[in-house]
Motif scaffolding. Structure first.
Motif, PDB file in Angstrom:
ATOM      1  N   GLY A   1      -5.449  -2.384   4.200  1.00 20.48           N
ATOM      2  CA  GLY A   1      -5.831  -1.086   3.668  1.00 20.48           C
ATOM      3  C   GLY A   1      -6.932  -0.379   4.409  1.00 20.48           C
ATOM      4  O   GLY A   1      -7.424   0.652   3.940  1.00 20.48           O
TER       5      GLY A   1
ATOM      6  N   VAL B   1      -5.186   5.562   1.108  1.00 22.94           N
ATOM      7  CA  VAL B   1      -4.181   4.619   0.630  1.00 22.94           C
ATOM      8  C   VAL B   1      -4.483   4.276  -0.821  1.00 22.94           C
ATOM      9  O   VAL B   1      -5.627   4.369  -1.270  1.00 22.94           O
ATOM     10  CB  VAL B   1      -4.143   3.326   1.476  1.00 22.94           C
TER      11      VAL B   1
ATOM     12  N   SER C   1      -3.777   1.013  -3.445  1.00 22.98           N
ATOM     13  CA  SER C   1      -3.316  -0.354  -3.587  1.00 22.98           C
ATOM     14  C   SER C   1      -2.326  -0.447  -4.739  1.00 22.98           C
ATOM     15  O   SER C   1      -2.629   0.001  -5.856  1.00 22.98           O
ATOM     16  CB  SER C   1      -4.501  -1.294  -3.840  1.00 22.98           C
TER      17      SER C   1
ATOM     18  N   TRP D   1       0.841  -1.187   0.000  1.00 28.99           N
ATOM     19  CA  TRP D   1       0.000   0.000   0.000  1.00 28.99           C
ATOM     20  C   TRP D   1       0.879   1.241   0.000  1.00 28.99           C
ATOM     21  O   TRP D   1       1.953   1.245   0.598  1.00 28.99           O
ATOM     22  CB  TRP D   1      -0.922   0.043   1.222  1.00 28.99           C
TER      23      TRP D   1
END
Length: 429
Positions: free
Chosen positions: A189, A134, A136, A116
């Motif tokens: 996440g 965040v 990915s 992340w």
């Protein structure tokens, strides 16, 4: 000039690089049609009660550091110049593994090895300068985690970092220049549990330089060089998710020269050393796996030479000098170096702009609009060009430390020449 007087290390144009967060078009969409409103809602309400930790010193004698001799290098054979004939230019550059387009104003921060990247995001509402989230690195999907500062409307989000297990951020009040460093557990996440206040300061204390590693946050608390607390000591602390205490790793009889960096479980900081003899900085590698924080290695720069950034990789220091100093030998020249006490030193003669990322014998160094890949085993270098129509600073490196992937982001103009989106690229290392 920045409000708190930070040097160019505060991303010498990171705001320019990412596009203005304030004033970005509220309906900006990426080229896949994802708008800010598609992001998940924040998880922590403004004004929520926040637990605070206590900060304790490290009493172990083994944490005391030894100090080496300043490295004044006058033998030119000890300096291997990458772009001055000692290395060959190569066309072999890392392949782009993934590429995404995110809304204008997005800024990314990726700690090596994590899946992340922490993100400063531009919100839909003009009520906040930015939000936190965040991205990915597997899908490119962005998720908003915090829409408003925990301290209410008087505060703004200032900085953010994350690892796979912890999320940390700074909130700042630009009116009185007070700030807080907060952290919360991160899992897949998403934020878990409640935020914890790690530290705070007023106008006499610089907002902390910090990093995230595994489930820990490491930060430096330093007085402003021009404030009423300028003679106070600086401290480097560590806090781990679930603990009610933050532990001091080192103190410096003066300000630390560089931000804390972690690579392969080794922390690098640059405290003042030889303080009775003058201004000297000792880049110091510390083992985070040992609770007594023993010193692994150290390299002391010549008198008055201040490193711009430093990290310990492959049993060597990777460090940069942002100005040229006279009469102190080769380590006083502007550029980026790879080496340890006694030399030799691999040297890239370019103005340093950001942190260095590495994997094995390959190192990525930011240089103007491009990034330069240096391979110390093959003795080659290659230039990774920035995306078309990007702003002057080109690709900005988001990754720090040791990583098998290199994340960059660049603000890209549309066909009319107006900044329109942020191009994110992930390179395999």
């Amino acid at each position: 000039m920045r409000l708190f007087g930070n040097k160019k290390r505060a991303a010498k144009g990171a705001e320019v690089q990412a596009g203005a967060r304030v004033g970005a078009r509220p309906e900006a969409r990426d080229r896949r049609g994802i708008s800010r409103r598609a992001f998940a809602a924040g998880t922590l309400a403004a004004g929520a009660g926040i637990a605070a930790i206590s900060l304790v010193g490290c009493s172990s004698d083994s944490s005391e550091s030894t100090t080496g001799d300043p490295q004044v290098v006058t033998d030119e054979s000890q300096v291997i110049a990458v772009m001055d004939g000692d290395y060959e230019n190569s066309d072999s550059t890392p392949a782009v593994s993934y590429a995404w387009t995110l809304p204008l104003g997005t800024m990314l921060f990726h700690n090596g090895g994590g899946s992340w990247a922490a993100a400063l995001l531009t919100p839909e509402s003009a009520g906040n300068a930015n939000t936190l989230g965040v991205v990915s690195l597997a899908t490119g999907n962005a998720t908003t985690l915090l829409e408003t500062p925990t301290q209410g409307t008087a505060y703004d989000f200032f900085d953010v970092r994350c690892s796979s297990g912890v999320y940390a951020w700074v909130e700042i009040n630009y009116t009185d220049r007070s700030w807080l460093l907060l952290a919360q557990e991160l899992s897949n996440g998403s934020l878990v549990g409640n935020a914890v206040k790690l530290d705070e300061g007023d106008a006499d204390w610089e907002p902390p330089r910090f990093t995230a590693w595994e489930s820990s946050v490491i930060w430096q608390k330093m007085p402003l060089a021009s404030g009423s607390q300028s003679s106070s000591y600086s401290h480097c602390y560590r806090w781990t998710v679930g603990s009610d205490q933050g532990v001091e790793i080192r103190e410096s009889h003066g300000r630390f020269a560089t931000a804390p960096r972690v690579a392969d479980g080794i922390l690098t900081i640059a405290p003042r050393v030889h303080e009775d003899e003058g201004t000297y900085y000792g880049m110091t590698a510390i083992d985070l796996a040992d609770d007594s924080f023993p010193q692994v290695d150290q390299l002391v720069l010549p008198r008055s030479v201040s490193p711009f950034d430093a990290v310990y990789m492959n049993e060597a220091f990777v460090f940069s000098i942002e100005a040229s100093y006279e009469g102190v030998g080769s380590l006083g020249n502007m550029g980026t170096y790879i080496g340890r006490e006694g030399g030799p030193y691999v040297y890239l003669r370019r103005e340093p702009l950001a942190q260095v990322t590495g994997n094995g014998t390959r190192y990525l160094v930011k240089s103007q609009a491009s990034n330069i890949l240096v391979d110390t085993e093959a003795k080659t270098y290659a230039v990774i060009s920035a995306p078309d129509r990007c702003l002057d600073y080109g690709d900005w490196p988001a990754t720090e430390g040791v990583s098998d992937r290199f994340v960059t982001y660049a603000t890209v103009r549309d066909e009319t020449g107006i900044p329109a989106s942020v191009s994110v690229r992930v390179f395999g290392l």
